[in-house]
Design a protein around this motif. Structure first.
Motif, short mmCIF file in Angstrom:
data_model
loop_
_atom_site.label_atom_id
_atom_site.label_comp_id
_atom_site.label_asym_id
_atom_site.label_seq_id
_atom_site.Cartn_x
_atom_site.Cartn_y
_atom_site.Cartn_z
N ARG A 10 -10.81 -11.91 36.63
CA ARG A 10 -11.00 -11.81 35.19
C ARG A 10 -10.43 -10.52 34.64
NH1 ARG A 10 -17.29 -13.77 34.41
NH2 ARG A 10 -16.98 -15.95 34.88
N LYS A 12 -10.37 -8.01 31.47
CA LYS A 12 -11.09 -7.66 30.24
C LYS A 12 -10.14 -7.73 29.05
CE LYS A 12 -14.41 -4.37 28.42
NZ LYS A 12 -15.25 -3.19 28.72
N GLY A 13 -10.63 -8.29 27.96
CA GLY A 13 -9.85 -8.40 26.75
C GLY A 13 -9.07 -9.69 26.63
N GLN A 14 -9.00 -10.47 27.69
CA GLN A 14 -8.30 -11.75 27.67
C GLN A 14 -9.05 -12.73 26.78
OE1 GLN A 14 -8.08 -13.88 31.46
NE2 GLN A 14 -5.93 -13.29 31.59
N VAL A 15 -8.33 -13.48 25.95
CA VAL A 15 -8.96 -14.47 25.09
C VAL A 15 -9.52 -15.59 25.97
CG1 VAL A 15 -8.62 -16.20 23.29
CG2 VAL A 15 -7.54 -13.96 23.08
N GLU A 18 -11.25 -19.89 21.62
CA GLU A 18 -10.70 -19.83 20.26
C GLU A 18 -11.17 -21.05 19.47
OE1 GLU A 18 -6.60 -17.70 19.46
OE2 GLU A 18 -6.35 -19.21 21.04
N THR A 42 -12.50 -15.94 17.55
CA THR A 42 -11.82 -15.58 18.79
C THR A 42 -12.76 -14.75 19.64
OG1 THR A 42 -9.65 -15.54 17.70
CG2 THR A 42 -9.83 -14.39 19.81
N ARG A 44 -13.21 -12.74 23.47
CA ARG A 44 -12.49 -12.18 24.61
C ARG A 44 -13.44 -11.85 25.76
NH1 ARG A 44 -7.39 -10.78 22.81
NH2 ARG A 44 -7.17 -10.82 20.53
N ARG A 45 -12.90 -11.78 26.96
CA ARG A 45 -13.71 -11.44 28.12
C ARG A 45 -14.27 -10.03 27.96
NH1 ARG A 45 -13.16 -15.38 31.74
NH2 ARG A 45 -11.17 -16.49 31.91
N GLU A 47 -16.54 -9.17 25.96
CA GLU A 47 -16.89 -8.91 24.56
C GLU A 47 -18.13 -9.71 24.16
OE1 GLU A 47 -14.40 -8.94 20.45
OE2 GLU A 47 -14.47 -10.87 21.49
N ASN A 217 -17.08 -9.12 33.15
CA ASN A 217 -16.15 -9.44 32.06
C ASN A 217 -16.47 -10.80 31.44
OD1 ASN A 217 -14.62 -7.10 32.01
ND2 ASN A 217 -13.28 -7.81 33.65
N ALA A 219 -17.76 -13.25 28.58
CA ALA A 219 -17.76 -13.24 27.12
C ALA A 219 -19.09 -13.80 26.64
CB ALA A 219 -16.61 -14.07 26.58
#
Length: 552
Positions: A10, A12-15, A18, A42, A44-45, A47, A217, A219
């Motif tokens: 994983r 981090k920050g990857q969508v 959506e 949206t 993200r991982r 988040e 990570n 979401a």
């Protein structure tokens, strides 16, 4: 600890999710009406997206849509929900079932309605992981016991052997969190996960949730009505109203500079304050009550004594398992005490509801925390209110109908709601119906057990104002069981603080909420979240051993 190394990829920050132009409709009165009007989201991982708004805004509908699911009587009418290259609105039921609980987990608001009462908790907690062959039974049980410990459940090695009714509401909610975490999902949808928790436990659970997201990570969509809680958890906040996005911004920006008038109105609520009024006239007196749920000698209540003044409100506060709801069960005759006595209007109250006559049953009524489990889902509002009127007052025909209408108007609903089922009402409306059902008995004393904990802040304020108006209008006495200090300030005259089945402190509100405090009262008050994104971190640093860094 068992760590799933397959999730190490994983980034981090990857969508991960959506939603685009998501539209949902609901069916009522032979018509379809919009619930969500073109929502964009949206996620993200790593988040946490916080979603806040009043009851009926569509918060839970968005959370369920993240799994490609809508409630009965609702339908998707447009848009997309993309997860890992799959549009969940177009996916087959088989595809969606393979994701739910495994890669997309959902923690519901009402844990009591989510567990099977006939099965032990450990069996239910490991079911998803073992059914999907993610872990052996032994691995799953070992992992879940670590999660139980992480979530500060008592006796984590053995609590899973209990049935749902044998643990407190707060404990059950934490076990539900363990169930969701057991498969290390990509997304966790948290729908009001701490509403049933006392403030001290809430600190620990919030820390656990936050660390889970960070370490794996994961979401998260965090749905809540508690602005202070969402400020601790969310990286971004989306404000929702009537199925539309009012505004969305990073948490600090939203807290300091909300743009919309509606958002500013949310920030301004909970300023309700009742001026306390002492009263020496006692309607109910508890003397030396002890109680237990089993024969092992462990007391849930230990020599509890307190008094309820006539026409006033006594708030009973304390953390999960302190005995708050148990004392209510004893007062209503649902749990006979092992020792002690209760006097109502100066007369000894029989220990069990079976030995109380109809007149005594009428005079003490209870409104429960979760209307979802308290109201029969197959009965209309008319039936829910009408049955106690027939039972206690013998009303029939036109007299019954007039009284039903009087009560529905008293709780600030109207005749249009009478033919609806509970599932067709918002959370606030269901709690109003629960209150009307209690008032149908024409009681002297109403026990309110966490009646506002599951409601958004605007609706909480409305319910508290309704309770205050009815108290003044009908001369009601209230016992208000809660962990919400803001609600205590709004409605209470006196406060009883409980801890591990013992009364720690009791007195007028101004006395209990002003220093100097006993140590436990000080702990409770210092654990109330503040509208400061750094509050949780500061609080954890201040509490040795609760930093939560040794998570997983």
């Amino acid at each position: 600890m068992i760590v799933d190394s397959s999730k190490d990829f994983r980034t981090k920050g990857q969508v991960v999710l959506e939603m685009r132009n998501l539209r949902v409709e609901g069916h009522s009165d032979d018509n379809w009406s919009p619930i969500l009007h073109g929502i964009d989201l949206t996620l993200r991982r790593g988040e946490v997206l916080g979603i806040i708004g009043e009851s009926g805004a569509g918060k839970s509908t968005i959370g369920l849509a993240a799994m490609g699911y809508v409630r009965n009587g609702c339908r998707f009418t447009g848009g997309t929900v993309m997860f890992d290259g799959i549009d969940l609105l177009e996916a087959s039921e088989k595809q969606k079932r393979s994701l739910r609980g495994v890669r997309i987990a959902y923690v519901a608001q009402s844990a009591a309605a989510s567990f099977n009462p006939a099965h032990r908790l450990l069996k239910q907690t490991i079911e998803v992981a073992t059914r999907n062959n993610l872990k052996s039974r032994a691995e799953a049980e070992a992992d879940v016991k670590i999660l139980y410990k992480l979530l500060k459940l008592p006796n984590p090695e053995n609590i899973g052997s209990r049935y749902p009714h044998q643990v407190s509401g707060g404990q059950l909610q934490r076990i539900m969190m363990a169930l969701a975490m057991s498969c290390r999902p990509d997304i966790i949808v948290l729908d009001e996960p701490t509403t049933a928790l006392d403030v001290t436990t809430q600190v620990e659970v919030l820390a656990a949730i936050r660390d889970i997201v960070e370490k794996f990570n994961t979401a998260a969509i965090y749905i809540t009505h508690d602005l202070a809680v969402v400020s601790q958890m969310a990286h971004r906040i989306m404000v929702l109203r009537h199925g539309e996005t009012v505004e969305e911004a990073p948490t600090r920006e939203m807290l300091h500079s909300p743009r919309a008038d509606y958002t500013r109105s949310l920030w301004a609520v909970r300023n309700l304050r009742k001026i306390e009024e002492p009263n020496d006239d006692t309607i109910l007196r508890v003397q030396g009550i002890s109680a237990a749920y089993s024969n092992d000698g462990h007391r849930v209540l230990d020599q509890v004594s307190l008094r309820i003044p006539r026409g006033r409100t006594v708030a009973i506060v304390g953390e999960s398992g302190s005995g708050k709801s148990t004392i209510a069960r004893v007062m209503t005759g649902l749990l006979p005490p092992t020792s002690g006595e209760i006097y109502f209007n100066g007369k000894l109250l029989p220990a069990t509801f079976e030995t109380r006559d109809r007149e005594m049953l009428r005079r003490i009524q209870m409104v429960y925390q979760s209307p979802d489990t308290a109201l029969n889902p197959r009965h209309t509002v008319r039936e829910l209110i009408g049955r106690p009127l027939q039972f206690y007052s013998g009303l029939q025909g036109s007299a019954l109908e007039r009284r039903i209408v009087d009560l529905i108007e008293m709780i600030e609903l109207n005749e249009n709601h009478l033919e609806r089922l509970p599932g067709e009402l918002s959370g606030g409306q269901k709690q109003r119906v629960s209150l009307a059902r209690a008032l149908a008995a024409d009681p002297d004393l109403v026990i309110c057990d966490e009646v506002t904990s599951a409601l958004d802040q605007l609706v909480q304020e409305e319910i508290l104002k309704l309770l205050l108006r009815l108290q003044k209008q009908l001369g009601l006495s209230y016992i208000f069981i809660t962990h919400d200090i803001a609600a205590v300030r709004a409605i209470a005259d006196e406060i009883v603080v409980m801890h591990k089945g013992i009364v720690i402190e009791q007195g007028m509100k101004s006395e209990v909420l002003e220093p100097p405090y006993p140590d436990y009262t000080k702990l409770l008050l210092s654990s109330v979240p503040e509208m400061d994104p750094d509050w949780l971190t500061k609080r954890l640093i201040a509490r040795e051993g609760v930093a939560g860094s040794a998570l997983l």
